[in-house]
Design a protein around this motif. Structure first.
Motif, short mmCIF file in Angstrom:
data_model
loop_
_atom_site.label_atom_id
_atom_site.label_comp_id
_atom_site.label_asym_id
_atom_site.label_seq_id
_atom_site.Cartn_x
_atom_site.Cartn_y
_atom_site.Cartn_z
N MET A 114 -66.32 -28.21 46.12
CA MET A 114 -65.93 -27.06 45.30
C MET A 114 -66.52 -27.09 44.13
O MET A 114 -66.26 -26.65 43.12
N ALA A 115 -67.74 -27.52 44.14
CA ALA A 115 -68.57 -27.85 42.95
C ALA A 115 -69.42 -26.51 42.71
O ALA A 115 -69.57 -25.67 43.37
N THR A 116 -69.53 -26.50 41.53
CA THR A 116 -70.31 -25.25 40.84
C THR A 116 -71.82 -25.58 40.14
O THR A 116 -71.65 -26.39 39.35
N TYR A 117 -72.62 -24.83 40.85
CA TYR A 117 -74.14 -25.33 40.49
C TYR A 117 -74.88 -24.11 39.64
O TYR A 117 -74.19 -22.95 40.22
N VAL A 118 -75.56 -24.47 38.90
CA VAL A 118 -76.43 -23.12 38.41
C VAL A 118 -77.84 -23.30 38.50
O VAL A 118 -78.37 -24.55 38.02
N ILE A 119 -78.68 -22.31 38.87
CA ILE A 119 -80.29 -22.54 38.92
C ILE A 119 -80.79 -21.18 38.29
O ILE A 119 -80.07 -20.27 38.08
N SER A 120 -82.07 -21.22 38.06
CA SER A 120 -82.46 -20.09 37.48
C SER A 120 -83.92 -19.79 37.67
O SER A 120 -84.72 -20.94 38.06
N ASP A 121 -84.68 -18.66 37.55
CA ASP A 121 -85.97 -18.39 37.72
C ASP A 121 -86.71 -18.98 38.80
O ASP A 121 -87.73 -19.81 38.64
N VAL A 122 -86.31 -18.78 39.97
CA VAL A 122 -86.85 -19.45 41.03
C VAL A 122 -88.12 -18.85 41.33
O VAL A 122 -89.38 -19.37 41.71
N HIS A 123 -88.52 -17.49 40.74
CA HIS A 123 -89.83 -16.83 40.92
C HIS A 123 -90.76 -16.86 42.20
O HIS A 123 -91.59 -17.58 41.97
N GLY A 124 -89.88 -16.51 43.17
CA GLY A 124 -90.64 -16.78 44.68
C GLY A 124 -91.00 -17.93 45.02
O GLY A 124 -91.69 -18.26 45.92
N ARG A 125 -90.56 -19.12 44.60
CA ARG A 125 -90.75 -20.46 45.16
C ARG A 125 -89.80 -20.81 46.29
O ARG A 125 -88.87 -21.61 45.75
N TYR A 126 -89.97 -20.22 47.19
CA TYR A 126 -88.93 -20.66 48.48
C TYR A 126 -88.97 -21.80 48.69
O TYR A 126 -87.87 -22.63 48.91
N ASP A 127 -90.22 -22.60 48.56
CA ASP A 127 -90.06 -24.01 48.88
C ASP A 127 -89.18 -25.04 47.93
O ASP A 127 -88.73 -25.96 48.11
N LYS A 128 -89.46 -24.57 46.78
CA LYS A 128 -88.76 -25.35 45.59
C LYS A 128 -87.22 -24.88 45.77
O LYS A 128 -86.48 -25.90 45.71
N PHE A 129 -86.92 -23.53 46.24
CA PHE A 129 -85.33 -23.38 46.50
C PHE A 129 -84.79 -24.08 47.45
O PHE A 129 -83.67 -24.66 47.32
N THR A 130 -85.62 -24.25 48.52
CA THR A 130 -84.81 -24.86 49.77
C THR A 130 -84.58 -26.50 49.42
O THR A 130 -83.90 -27.16 49.86
N GLU A 131 -85.86 -26.90 48.78
CA GLU A 131 -85.95 -28.17 48.44
C GLU A 131 -84.51 -28.62 47.45
O GLU A 131 -83.95 -29.54 47.59
N MET A 132 -84.14 -27.52 46.57
CA MET A 132 -83.02 -27.85 45.88
C MET A 132 -81.83 -27.84 46.44
O MET A 132 -80.94 -28.53 46.16
N TYR A 148 -73.88 -10.71 33.33
CA TYR A 148 -73.34 -12.01 32.88
C TYR A 148 -72.28 -12.43 33.75
O TYR A 148 -71.47 -11.73 34.51
N LYS A 149 -71.93 -13.60 33.50
CA LYS A 149 -70.56 -14.22 34.23
C LYS A 149 -69.84 -15.15 33.34
O LYS A 149 -70.47 -16.14 32.72
N SER A 150 -68.68 -15.03 33.07
CA SER A 150 -67.88 -16.04 32.14
C SER A 150 -67.01 -16.84 33.21
O SER A 150 -66.42 -16.40 33.94
N LEU A 151 -66.86 -18.06 33.13
CA LEU A 151 -66.06 -18.94 33.75
C LEU A 151 -65.70 -20.20 33.34
O LEU A 151 -66.24 -20.78 32.31
N THR A 152 -64.55 -20.72 33.81
CA THR A 152 -64.05 -21.99 33.36
C THR A 152 -64.24 -23.02 34.30
O THR A 152 -63.94 -22.78 35.55
N VAL A 153 -64.93 -24.24 34.28
CA VAL A 153 -65.25 -25.32 35.18
C VAL A 153 -64.70 -26.50 34.43
O VAL A 153 -65.22 -26.94 33.50
N GLY A 154 -63.72 -27.18 35.12
CA GLY A 154 -63.44 -28.53 34.53
C GLY A 154 -62.66 -28.50 33.11
O GLY A 154 -62.92 -29.32 32.29
N GLY A 155 -62.33 -27.40 32.78
CA GLY A 155 -61.55 -27.30 31.60
C GLY A 155 -62.57 -26.66 30.27
O GLY A 155 -62.18 -26.44 29.17
N ASN A 156 -63.95 -26.70 30.73
CA ASN A 156 -65.03 -26.05 29.83
C ASN A 156 -65.17 -24.75 30.02
O ASN A 156 -65.36 -24.42 31.36
N GLU A 157 -65.51 -24.01 29.00
CA GLU A 157 -65.93 -22.37 29.25
C GLU A 157 -67.12 -22.21 29.13
O GLU A 157 -68.05 -23.06 28.42
#
Ligand SMILES: [Mn+2]
Length: 238
Positions: free
Chosen positions: A1-19, A131-140
């Motif tokens: 149930m973890a929450t991850y954030v990434i950004s600016d993949v900009h067409g790098r399918y290779d880096k996306f699947t690597e991640m 935009y998205k507001s969320l609380t994870v582990g007690g942090n906003e």
């Protein structure tokens, strides 16, 4: 149930699947992508099609999706002479702005899709949130592509214009909030003056800046796990 954030993949399918492999994303984890999946790198549409199949991915809109949405709906139509002559100055101006921002790989990937898939891609990009507001582990956390243009502590999120959220860069030397972290992409940390480790995630003054320039040489795609604060990086882009 973890929450991850990434950004600016900009067409790098290779880096996306690597991640995806690096973070070992599970079905009950959530991955937020803070926009700018499109343009610059070689396979933006392939990334979009992959994301569309992933129910645990929530995509925010970046300025590149915003530029694309001003042009792609028109480009679904067949390019006939009468269609081209009907294009107005607003479209041509929007298309020129998008062209100077690396749209060719997006166009190349889009044109070869069948019409039904083109419409599904448009529908998906059009459904991205600002935009998205969320609380994870007690942090906003407040997630947004670029920043909070014309910031005021009293300004409500719905009062920000699209451009203020997807184009206007955050001021990384300024602390916007005492009670939450502002998580942004859009500005590669290599270009943040006060960033002590350019090319790695910048965390200071309740900012978390995660664009590590995946589409640029020696850049990389970064992820942060909001539950643990752990950072993850792909190999450098050649
Ligand atoms: Mn951007």
């Amino acid at each position: 149930m973890a929450t991850y954030v990434i950004s600016d993949v900009h067409g790098r399918y290779d880096k996306f699947t690597e991640m995806l492999d690096i973070i070992d994303l599970k079905d009950d984890d959530t991955l937020y992508i803070l926009g700018d999946v499109l343009d610059r790198g070689p396979e933006p549409i392939k990334v979009i099609l992959k994301i569309m199949e992933m129910p645990n991915v929530i995509m925010l809109r970046g300025n590149h999706e915003e530029m694309a949405m001003k042009c792609l709906p028109t480009l679904v139509e067949e390019l006939t002479e009468s269609m081209i002559s009907s294009l107005n100055d607003i479209f041509i101006n929007d298309f020129m702005i998008w062209t100077t921002n690396g749209n060719q790989p997006t166009l190349d990937g889009f044109y070869v899709l069948d019409k039904d898939t083109k419409n599904k891609v448009l529908e998906y990009i059009g459904s991205t949130i600002l935009y998205k507001s969320l609380t994870v582990g007690g942090n906003e956390y407040l997630l947004v592509h670029a920043g909070l243009g014309n910031f005021s502590p009293d300004k409500l999120m719905e009062e920000y214009t699209v451009n203020e959220l997807v184009w206007d860069r955050a001021d990384y030397e300024k602390q916007y909030f005492d009670d939450k972290f502002l998580v942004t992409g859009h500005t590669p940390t290599q270009t943040i003056d006060c960033c002590e480790n350019p090319g790695y995630i910048y965390r200071s003054k309740n900012h978390i800046a995660i664009d590590c320039g995946a589409c640029f040489k020696t850049g990389r795609l970064a992820a942060i796990c909001l539950d643990t604060g752990e950072e993850f990086y792909t190999s450098e882009t050649e």
